[in-house]
Design a protein around this motif. Sequence first.
Motif, short mmCIF file in Angstrom:
data_model
loop_
_atom_site.label_atom_id
_atom_site.label_comp_id
_atom_site.label_asym_id
_atom_site.label_seq_id
_atom_site.Cartn_x
_atom_site.Cartn_y
_atom_site.Cartn_z
N PRO A 38 -12.54 -6.50 -12.64
CA PRO A 38 -12.06 -6.69 -11.27
C PRO A 38 -12.90 -7.64 -10.42
N TRP A 39 -13.55 -8.58 -11.09
CA TRP A 39 -14.40 -9.57 -10.43
C TRP A 39 -14.16 -10.93 -11.08
N ALA A 40 -14.66 -11.98 -10.47
CA ALA A 40 -14.46 -13.33 -10.99
C ALA A 40 -15.19 -13.55 -12.30
N ALA A 41 -14.72 -14.52 -13.07
CA ALA A 41 -15.36 -14.87 -14.33
C ALA A 41 -16.78 -15.37 -14.09
N ASN A 68 -9.47 -11.12 -15.90
CA ASN A 68 -10.18 -11.18 -14.62
C ASN A 68 -9.19 -11.04 -13.48
N GLN A 69 -9.39 -10.01 -12.67
CA GLN A 69 -8.49 -9.75 -11.55
C GLN A 69 -9.31 -9.43 -10.31
N PRO A 70 -9.95 -10.44 -9.72
CA PRO A 70 -10.81 -10.19 -8.55
C PRO A 70 -10.01 -9.93 -7.28
N GLY A 71 -10.70 -9.43 -6.28
CA GLY A 71 -10.09 -9.20 -4.98
C GLY A 71 -10.42 -7.85 -4.41
N ALA A 72 -10.59 -7.81 -3.09
CA ALA A 72 -10.86 -6.56 -2.36
C ALA A 72 -12.09 -5.85 -2.91
N ALA A 75 -11.48 -3.61 -5.87
CA ALA A 75 -10.48 -2.54 -5.74
C ALA A 75 -9.15 -2.89 -6.40
N ILE A 76 -8.74 -4.16 -6.35
CA ILE A 76 -7.43 -4.54 -6.87
C ILE A 76 -7.36 -4.33 -8.39
N GLY A 77 -8.34 -4.86 -9.11
CA GLY A 77 -8.35 -4.70 -10.55
C GLY A 77 -8.50 -3.26 -10.99
N THR A 78 -9.34 -2.52 -10.26
CA THR A 78 -9.54 -1.11 -10.60
C THR A 78 -8.26 -0.31 -10.42
N THR A 90 -5.22 0.18 -21.48
CA THR A 90 -5.69 -0.52 -20.28
C THR A 90 -6.97 0.14 -19.79
N TRP A 91 -8.05 -0.62 -19.79
CA TRP A 91 -9.35 -0.15 -19.33
C TRP A 91 -9.81 -1.04 -18.18
N THR A 92 -10.91 -0.68 -17.56
CA THR A 92 -11.52 -1.55 -16.57
C THR A 92 -13.04 -1.52 -16.76
#
Length: 335
Positions: A38-41, A68-72, A75-78, A90-92
Motif C-alpha cells: 500500500p505504498w509507492a515502489a 503497488n497501491q499507494p494512497g491515504a 489505507a487504500i491498499g490495506t 490476496t495479502w498485504t
Amino acid sequence: MQKRFFLHAIAATLALGAVLPAAAQNWKPTRPINLIVPWAAGGSTDQVTRVTAAELEKALGQTIVIVNQPGASGAIGTKSAMDAAKDGYTWTAGAAQDLGAYQALGSVNTSIKDWHLFLNVANIQVIGVNPQRPWQNARQLLDDMKAKPGQISVATAGVTSAAHAAMDQIVKATGVKYKEVSYDGGNPAVVATVAGEADLTTQLAVEQADMIRGKRLRPLATVSDKPLELEGYGTIPPLSATIPGFTAPANYFGIFIPKGVPDDVVKTVERIWAQNIVKSEALRKYATSRGALMNPLHGEEAQQAVWPAVQTNVWNLHASGKTKVAPDTVGIPKP
C-alpha cells in the motif's frame, strides 16, 4: 467382532489425526497470489516485501504478484486486501504499527487482531538531512527547530508513516514544531529531501541507506536509543545521546494475511516462515546492507512483538489530534 471394529475405528481416527496437520500445512496455490503493497515502489515496504515474496515463491511453487497501491497513508491498499475474497489469494504488507492505527484514524475499520502477522524485519528511523543544510548533528538541528518553529520542513510518507511516527516521538520529547511535507511513500520522501524540496526526512534507514552512502544525505541520528551500523558508511549515533532517556519501540514490518482465509493457507505460510524465512540468506543480506534487523516472527509471538509500537504510535497520533476516536475505545490502552 464389534470390539475389533471399534479398535480399527480408533486406529483409523488416530491415523487421520496424524495426517491432517501435515495436509493442513501443504496448501498448493493454483494461481498467482496478489500481494498488495500500500505504498509507492522503491520504499521500505516495497523493498523488503519483494525480497520476502521471492523466497515464498520458491517454497509455494507459485508466482506472487506485487501490486503497488499507494494512497491515504497506506489505507487504500490495506482496505483492498481486507475487502478481497477470503480465499487466501490476496495479502498485504507494511509496518505493523500503521496497521494498528487505521481504526483510530477512521480510515479503515480494522485492528491488528484482524490479521495473521508474518514479520520479516524490524526497521529503524534516521534523521537524514539534505547536505546543503547547515546542521552537522542532532543538537544543532533541534536548537534551530526551536528557534524557527514550524519553518523547517520534514518529508514523510504521510500521517501513519515511519517518518511521521518518528517526528511525533521527537515532538513529544522536545516540544519542537515542524512543517510536514507528505509524499506517497518513503522513497519519494527521501528523493524529495535529496532534491532539496524538504530540509530533512525521518524515514527508515533502509530507504535512506544508498543516499547516505552516496553522501547525498547526511545522517544526524537514529530515532532510537541504539546506534546503527550501516554497511559502507559506519556508525550513526542514537538520538538518546542528544536527548537523555529518549527511547522508541521497534518498528516491525511484514506480510499480513486477513483472518477468515482457509486454515491451510495460514498453516502453510507459518511452516514456510519457520523453516525457510528464518534462514533466508537473501533476507539476511537485505537487512545487513540496508540497516535493518532480521527478525522473522509469526503467530502470537508476532502480535506481542508489535504491540508496543502500535500503542506508542496511535497514542502519539491521538495527542497530535490526528485520530477520529480515542485509541482506548478501539481496544488500544495507553502505554
